[in-house]
Write an enzyme that holds these catalytic residues in place. Structure first.
Site, PDB file in Angstrom:
ATOM      1  N   LYS A 238     -62.207 -29.031  18.426  1.00  0.00           N
ATOM      2  CA  LYS A 238     -62.328 -29.583  17.072  1.00  0.00           C
ATOM      3  C   LYS A 238     -61.206 -30.597  16.891  1.00  0.00           C
ATOM      4  CE  LYS A 238     -62.920 -28.197  12.252  1.00  0.00           C
ATOM      5  NZ  LYS A 238     -62.208 -29.364  11.710  1.00  0.00           N
ATOM      6  N   GLU A 283     -66.609 -37.759  15.561  1.00  0.00           N
ATOM      7  CA  GLU A 283     -65.303 -37.747  14.913  1.00  0.00           C
ATOM      8  C   GLU A 283     -64.684 -39.130  15.016  1.00  0.00           C
ATOM      9  OE1 GLU A 283     -62.561 -35.055  12.875  1.00  0.00           O
ATOM     10  OE2 GLU A 283     -64.582 -34.770  13.674  1.00  0.00           O
ATOM     11  N   ARG A 406     -75.495 -22.872   7.905  1.00  0.00           N
ATOM     12  CA  ARG A 406     -76.489 -21.825   8.139  1.00  0.00           C
ATOM     13  C   ARG A 406     -75.834 -20.720   8.967  1.00  0.00           C
ATOM     14  NH1 ARG A 406     -81.684 -23.921   7.095  1.00  0.00           N
ATOM     15  NH2 ARG A 406     -81.370 -25.598   5.560  1.00  0.00           N
TER      16      ARG A 406
END
Length: 541
Positions: A238, A283, A406
């Site tokens: 990330k 990103e 979700r």
């Protein structure tokens, strides 16, 4: 404006999410076009009137109210729009006293509509904006003036996010929220086509010829102690930039932020980087050193990216010093084909085939983390801070790309935050329901000369009860005032958590925290035992 003003008033004093949904849904079903569309645009921060600024409102009010009275009232109320709405004089139309031509800027009407307001504000220039706003204010009561100014200035702060407003639309007309999200950014206010579809008066809109925004798929935080089977989940790093979507359709290219705002003007080099129709998720970062464990993954820190964010024009020097690129996570559409229904594994295969065909200095591929099992992944995550990486993303291999969060599909497993004990230095009132509280706190740490230097500002992380205690502390320990800011006795220690810390010229300390939040009030700790600047300097990557 009266129904809209009543809606705003009720939303402010309603904390229940379901009640807010019901209020907005009822409004949308009762109010005709195009007023309801402009109301939705206001609630979702989709209106912009560049000549209308808070400074202009303050100057306008100064023609009727003593400047000192306005300043003190603004400090007490905590909101410019609310202060102006309350202080604006009641009574007959004041246009003549200002020397304005009412016919030129719009005659007063018994029932001023949002559409009429938007039409007049849209035609405002820097030369006549004050006259137009004053003429509109003259026609409204205090609630109407507040609604008008909030609409004109933006920043509604009525406890309604853009997502909640769209959910209210879906609830009002019994349509899928995912469709509403997707259509929203392709249809301009006042959303006539959206309402026609919602009410069944027209077919489902088609935007295949436009570079429109697709709502992002988002991740749930991975809770401590939960281990996932990596046979079912893929892992990737990330990165610390901003999530973007780059869309090309025909000859037009747009760059969207996570909220659907177009930010291409700040990154023009990316708008010319695609030569075929596609939708990419990735990103946005700038080249440099600061994060990434090796040269292949190297990228500059988020602090460097901030030099480009929000720029309306970008100089050649800025393009050279902070070259932007996108680290690719996903491909959502390619050559007109919607890939979102495909499982992640198939989209990843297409992305891996596509990436080498793109400009290498503008794009690279987010690499997957090769690891044997979840325990091994946990060990790798522990080293993420050394490479200044935010953490790990876990994506279910068979998951389609769906809007929103979700359960069970994507997880974010961020590294543990850093913490420091800091001393409160200054406080300022908040906004919205916090307007009566000192809720924004600046804090600092000690340098080698025993001087307290600011390192950050936070306004979250504490409970409502703690907010009341902090507000009382500020009021009882104020030693100086600088406009709306209070300086306090340097006696209270706050434990502050933050994701990372960087060099910065904004603070005298030379440091700035990323995402600081208060995690504990250290009433037990003397201020002299708070952390030192040198300790924080050692945490800078």
């Amino acid at each position: 404006m009266k129904p809209f003003a009543a809606l705003i008033d009720r939303l402010i004093y309603t904390r229940s999410r379901n009640r807010k949904l019901a209020l907005i849904a009822d409004y949308l079903k009762r109010i005709p076009d195009p007023d309801r569309g402009w109301a939705m645009a206001a609630l979702t921060e989709s209106l912009d009137f560049p000549p209308i600024k808070a400074t202009m409102i303050r100057r306008l009010l100064a023609t009727w109210v003593d400047e000192q009275l306005f300043r003190l009232s603004r400090q007490f109320v905590g909101d410019t729009a609310e202060t102006a709405a309350l202080l604006w004089p009641e009574g007959p139309d004041l246009s003549d006293e200002l020397g304005r031509d009412g016919q030129e800027i719009g005659e007063a009407t018994e029932e001023l509509t949002i559409s009429a307001v938007v039409e007049q504000l849209s035609g405002a220039t820097r030369a006549n904006a004050a006259e137009i706003v004053a003429h509109l204010l003259d026609q409204l009561d205090a609630d109407g003036r507040y609604a008008l100014l909030k609409l004109a200035l933006g920043g509604m702060r009525v406890g309604v996010s853009a997502r909640l407003a769209k959910q209210a639309f879906a609830q009002a007309f019994d349509v899928p929220i995912d469709d509403v999200e997707e259509f929203w950014h392709a249809i301009a206010p006042p959303y006539d086509a959206l309402f026609a579809w919602g009410e069944g008066r027209s077919e489902r809109p088609s935007f295949d010829h436009l570079p429109f925004f697709r709502p992002f798929m988002l991740a749930h935080p991975l809770e401590d102690g939960v281990a996932l089977d990596l046979n079912h989940y893929a892992a990737e790093w990330k990165w610390d930039g901003i999530r973007v979507q780059l869309v090309r359709s025909g000859s037009e290219v747009r760059l969207f932020s996570r909220g659907g705002e177009e930010i291409g003007q700040s990154f023009p080099e990316l708008l010319s980087a695609l030569d075929r129709d596609m939708v990419l998720d990735g990103e946005l970062m700038v080249r440099g050193e600061g994060q990434g464990g090796d040269a292949q993954d190297a990228a500059a820190s988020f602090n460097a990216l901030q030099q480009r964010l929000g720029r309306k024009s970008v100089t050649k020097k800025m393009l050279a010093d902070y070259p932007a690129f996108v680290r690719l996570y996903d491909v959502l559409a390619l050559d007109g084909a919607d890939l979102r229904p495909l499982p992640w594994t198939e989209r990843r295969q297409q992305l891996e085939a596509l990436a080498p065909t793109l400009l290498p200095h503008r794009f690279d591929l987010s690499r997957l983390i090769a690891t044997q099992d979840f325990a091994a992944l946990a060990q790798l995550r522990e080293g993420a801070r050394d490479a200044a990486i935010e953490g790990v993303m876990l994506k279910r291999r068979d998951a389609p790309y769906v809007a929103g969060r979700r359960a069970g599909l994507w997880y974010k497993w961020k590294r543990d935050p850093l913490t420091a004990d800091c001393v409160m230095m200054y406080a300022q009132r908040g906004n919205g329901r916090r307007a009566s509280f000192y809720s924004d706190y600046s804090f600092g740490c000690w340098n080698e000369d025993g001087e307290l230097l600011p390192v950050g500002k936070a306004y979250s992380g504490f409970t409502d009860q703690e907010l009341k205690w902090l507000d009382r502390f500020v009021r009882d320990h104020t030693v100086n005032r600088f406009g709306p800011v209070r300086e306090v006795e340097k006696t209270l220690v706050l434990e502050v958590a933050f994701d990372s810390i960087h060099h910065s010229k904004r603070h005298k300390s030379g440091l700035a925290m990323r995402f600081p939040r208060i995690v504990r009030i250290r009433r037990d700790k003397p201020a002299a035992e708070a952390d030192h600047i040198a300790t924080l300097m050692a945490l800078v990557r």
